[in-house]
Motif scaffolding. Structure first.
Motif, PDB file in Angstrom:
ATOM      1  N   GLN A  16      27.236  16.563 103.664  1.00  0.00           N
ATOM      2  CA  GLN A  16      27.156  17.849 102.999  1.00  0.00           C
ATOM      3  C   GLN A  16      28.178  17.936 101.870  1.00  0.00           C
ATOM      4  OE1 GLN A  16      24.806  19.994 103.637  1.00  0.00           O
ATOM      5  NE2 GLN A  16      23.990  18.958 105.454  1.00  0.00           N
ATOM      6  N   GLN A  17      27.780  18.574 100.771  1.00  0.00           N
ATOM      7  CA  GLN A  17      28.650  18.763  99.625  1.00  0.00           C
ATOM      8  C   GLN A  17      29.134  20.218  99.579  1.00  0.00           C
ATOM      9  OE1 GLN A  17      29.285  15.830  97.566  1.00  0.00           O
ATOM     10  NE2 GLN A  17      28.344  15.113  99.472  1.00  0.00           N
ATOM     11  N   PRO A  18      30.296  20.470  98.951  1.00  0.00           N
ATOM     12  CA  PRO A  18      30.859  21.827  98.929  1.00  0.00           C
ATOM     13  C   PRO A  18      29.940  22.878  98.315  1.00  0.00           C
ATOM     14  CG  PRO A  18      32.484  20.206  98.228  1.00  0.00           C
ATOM     15  CD  PRO A  18      31.185  19.488  98.316  1.00  0.00           C
ATOM     16  N   ASP A  19      29.087  22.481  97.377  1.00  0.00           N
ATOM     17  CA  ASP A  19      28.229  23.435  96.682  1.00  0.00           C
ATOM     18  C   ASP A  19      26.902  23.681  97.402  1.00  0.00           C
ATOM     19  OD1 ASP A  19      27.074  21.002  96.305  1.00  0.00           O
ATOM     20  OD2 ASP A  19      27.127  21.039  94.114  1.00  0.00           O
ATOM     21  N   GLY A  20      26.765  23.151  98.612  1.00  0.00           N
ATOM     22  CA  GLY A  20      25.525  23.339  99.358  1.00  0.00           C
ATOM     23  C   GLY A  20      24.540  22.202  99.193  1.00  0.00           C
TER      24      GLY A  20
ATOM     25  N   LEU B 281      20.432  15.460  97.565  1.00  0.00           N
ATOM     26  CA  LEU B 281      19.532  16.534  97.963  1.00  0.00           C
ATOM     27  C   LEU B 281      20.118  17.819  97.382  1.00  0.00           C
ATOM     28  CD1 LEU B 281      19.019  15.461 101.685  1.00  0.00           C
ATOM     29  CD2 LEU B 281      17.470  15.055  99.766  1.00  0.00           C
ATOM     30  N   PHE B 282      19.324  18.526  96.578  1.00  0.00           N
ATOM     31  CA  PHE B 282      19.853  19.604  95.765  1.00  0.00           C
ATOM     32  C   PHE B 282      19.224  20.941  96.137  1.00  0.00           C
ATOM     33  CE2 PHE B 282      19.883  15.576  93.520  1.00  0.00           C
ATOM     34  CZ  PHE B 282      21.187  15.493  93.065  1.00  0.00           C
ATOM     35  N   GLN B 283      20.066  21.976  96.162  1.00  0.00           N
ATOM     36  CA  GLN B 283      19.578  23.312  96.497  1.00  0.00           C
ATOM     37  C   GLN B 283      18.589  23.842  95.472  1.00  0.00           C
ATOM     38  OE1 GLN B 283      23.160  25.767  97.203  1.00  0.00           O
ATOM     39  NE2 GLN B 283      22.460  25.877  99.338  1.00  0.00           N
ATOM     40  N   ASP B 284      18.761  23.444  94.211  1.00  0.00           N
ATOM     41  CA  ASP B 284      17.849  23.942  93.181  1.00  0.00           C
ATOM     42  C   ASP B 284      16.575  23.109  93.072  1.00  0.00           C
ATOM     43  OD1 ASP B 284      18.962  21.675  92.096  1.00  0.00           O
ATOM     44  OD2 ASP B 284      19.603  22.601  90.216  1.00  0.00           O
TER      45      ASP B 284
ATOM     46  N   PRO C  74      17.515  21.674 100.849  1.00  0.00           N
ATOM     47  CA  PRO C  74      17.775  20.946  99.607  1.00  0.00           C
ATOM     48  C   PRO C  74      16.902  19.702  99.502  1.00  0.00           C
ATOM     49  CG  PRO C  74      19.827  21.641 100.608  1.00  0.00           C
ATOM     50  CD  PRO C  74      18.747  21.948 101.605  1.00  0.00           C
ATOM     51  N   GLY C  75      16.370  19.442  98.315  1.00  0.00           N
ATOM     52  CA  GLY C  75      15.472  18.318  98.127  1.00  0.00           C
ATOM     53  C   GLY C  75      15.934  17.381  97.025  1.00  0.00           C
ATOM     54  N   PRO C  76      15.228  16.272  96.827  1.00  0.00           N
ATOM     55  CA  PRO C  76      15.608  15.271  95.833  1.00  0.00           C
ATOM     56  C   PRO C  76      15.177  15.663  94.424  1.00  0.00           C
ATOM     57  CG  PRO C  76      13.613  14.589  96.918  1.00  0.00           C
ATOM     58  CD  PRO C  76      14.034  15.861  97.583  1.00  0.00           C
ATOM     59  N   LYS C  77      15.779  15.021  93.439  1.00  0.00           N
ATOM     60  CA  LYS C  77      15.362  15.175  92.050  1.00  0.00           C
ATOM     61  C   LYS C  77      14.904  13.819  91.524  1.00  0.00           C
ATOM     62  CE  LYS C  77      18.291  19.123  90.788  1.00  0.00           C
ATOM     63  NZ  LYS C  77      19.361  19.629  89.881  1.00  0.00           N
ATOM     64  N   GLN C  78      13.763  13.818  90.862  1.00  0.00           N
ATOM     65  CA  GLN C  78      13.247  12.588  90.269  1.00  0.00           C
ATOM     66  C   GLN C  78      13.932  12.400  88.914  1.00  0.00           C
ATOM     67  OE1 GLN C  78      11.350  10.930  92.432  1.00  0.00           O
ATOM     68  NE2 GLN C  78      11.605  12.730  93.729  1.00  0.00           N
ATOM     69  N   SER C  79      15.046  11.691  88.927  1.00  0.00           N
ATOM     70  CA  SER C  79      15.899  11.639  87.733  1.00  0.00           C
ATOM     71  C   SER C  79      16.052  10.242  87.148  1.00  0.00           C
ATOM     72  CB  SER C  79      17.285  12.199  88.068  1.00  0.00           C
ATOM     73  OG  SER C  79      18.000  11.338  88.945  1.00  0.00           O
TER      74      SER C  79
END
Length: 405
Positions: free
Chosen positions: A98-102, A193-196, A214-219
């Motif tokens: 887990q990261q501090p920003d969620g 894995l990102f909240q946005d 939180p899900g992945p980003k195709q980056s």
């Protein structure tokens, strides 16, 4: 002879096949996992996560495998596991951090074989790959993606030099001859894995209800092909396709791997079974004329190029077996013991995961498996490691990386 419990005994032989991928296949019917971390691990390994390519080997093959080093009492292994031309050069465990920003990172903790101590040792590297010959490792440090790649001497454990790049790198893989690297680039952490970027996960809540997580980003942005000696890096733009199918895969990692001959690069397709192939300049190329290039299951090719690993073929007379396919036609050539075929020890022997047949129950004992050596012309099974726990989602579940010795 075989090596039992750590003392070398001697018997059979192996390669580093073309495009072996780390994959945690769902070998038997199992209960649905509740956590997103488990879903991510399963899909990364089974569909997208490209790791170390096993390439090369004796084109003639042998009837026996030489220099087998087995550790049937060790899981994860503390000392070298090997068979013929391949060895477990490293292994990793995956844990959701887990990261501090969620946000969160589905990170890997790597253990790398130390040639000096002759043991596997935990490292702080975020990603690594070992070159054929097991003398050099390419390493990435810190929070991915990163702007430099280290080349580490496995005898000293020290980074001999750094290769600086402009684009952020999230994964690296040596070519079959060890002279080049493909470094896949990303604008975000490929295992993040990102909240946005939320995804709906079934059974994620304590009550078993679905909820957004939180899900992945195709980056992915493209890849570098790097000459190891000179450090010269050529970049090709190949961004990820940001479509619903990619999002459903549960991971942002879409690394490139090398073809068996080192002439092409490939990526796993997400819209249908098979792969896309590119030249080293990023130009799309026609599919090789082999039926097995259209399979969804990642394949590993034998040293002579004639056979590839197929999928789990259980259900036949209650046996725990997987199939071996003809590389050109895709037709079944043999059935061998094991749930998942990982690497070729030579043209007639493979390393596989295999659960204990007496305890291999769907949803329970299927994940209590060990590395074994199996042959095309025999039902004999030689244990190479101890058993992993009968749980697919515990933090210590280790995944081996195979390299040509």
């Amino acid at each position: 002879m075989l090596c039992r419990g750590g003392t070398a005994i001697k018997p059979e032989q192996s390669p580093r096949s073309d495009d072996s991928t780390e994959r945690e296949q769902r070998s038997l019917p199992r209960r649905r996992s509740r956590g997103l971390a488990v879903a991510v691990v399963a899909v990364v390994a089974a569909v997208i996560g490209v790791s170390v390519a096993l390439t090369g080997g004796d084109p003639e093959g042998q009837s026996e495998v030489s220099d087998v080093v087995a550790r049937p009492d060790q899981s994860p292994p503390r000392e070298l596991i090997a068979a013929g031309q391949v060895a477990v050069s490293a292994y990793y465990t995956t844990q959701l951090v887990q990261q501090p920003d969620g946000d969160a990172v589905n990170g890997r903790e790597w253990s790398l074989y130390n040639a000096a101590t002759k043991r596997y040792e935990k490292t702080d590297w975020a990603w690594l790959d070992v070159a054929p010959g097991m003398k050099t490792a390419a390493v990435l440090e810190g929070d991915l993606p990163v702007s430099r790649i280290g080349l580490m001497n496995l005898s000293t454990g020290k980074v001999q030099r750094w290769i600086e790049v402009e684009k952020g790198v999230g994964g690296v893989q040596f070519s079959p001859d060890g002279e080049r690297l493909v470094a896949t680039t990303y604008s975000h952490h490929p295992d993040g894995l990102f909240q946005d970027a939320p995804v709906r996960v079934e059974g994620a809540s304590e009550g078993g209800e679905s909820q957004d997580m939180p899900g992945p980003k195709q980056s992915r942005t493209g890849f570098y092909v790097i000459d190891v000696d000179s450090g010269q890096a050529e970049f090709s733009e190949r961004p990820a396709k940001k479509d619903s199918l990619a999002a459903m895969a549960g991971t942002g990692r879409q690394d490139f791997g090398w073809s068996r001959d080192g002439e092409l690069l490939w990526e796993q397709r997400l819209d249908r079974p098979g792969r896309n192939y590119y030249d080293v300049n990023g130009r799309l190329k026609p599919l090789p004329q082999q039926k097995t290039d259209l399979l969804l299951t990642p394949v590993v090719t034998s040293p002579d190029g004639k056979l590839v690993t197929g999928g789990f073929a259980g259900g036949e007379d209650g046996r725990i077996v997987s199939e071996v396919l003809d590389a050109k036609t895709g037709k079944r050539s043999a059935v061998v013991p094991g749930q998942q075929l990982l690497a070729w020890a030579d043209n007639t022997h493979l390393v596989a995961w295999r659960c204990d047949p007496s305890q291999c129950e769907p949803g329970k004992g299927e994940f209590r498996n060990q590395l074994v050596l199996v042959g095309l012309d025999s039902d004999e099974v030689t244990p190479l490691s101890g058993f992993r726990k009968a749980e697919v989602d515990y933090a210590g579940r280790w995944t081996p990386v195979f390299t040509r010795r």
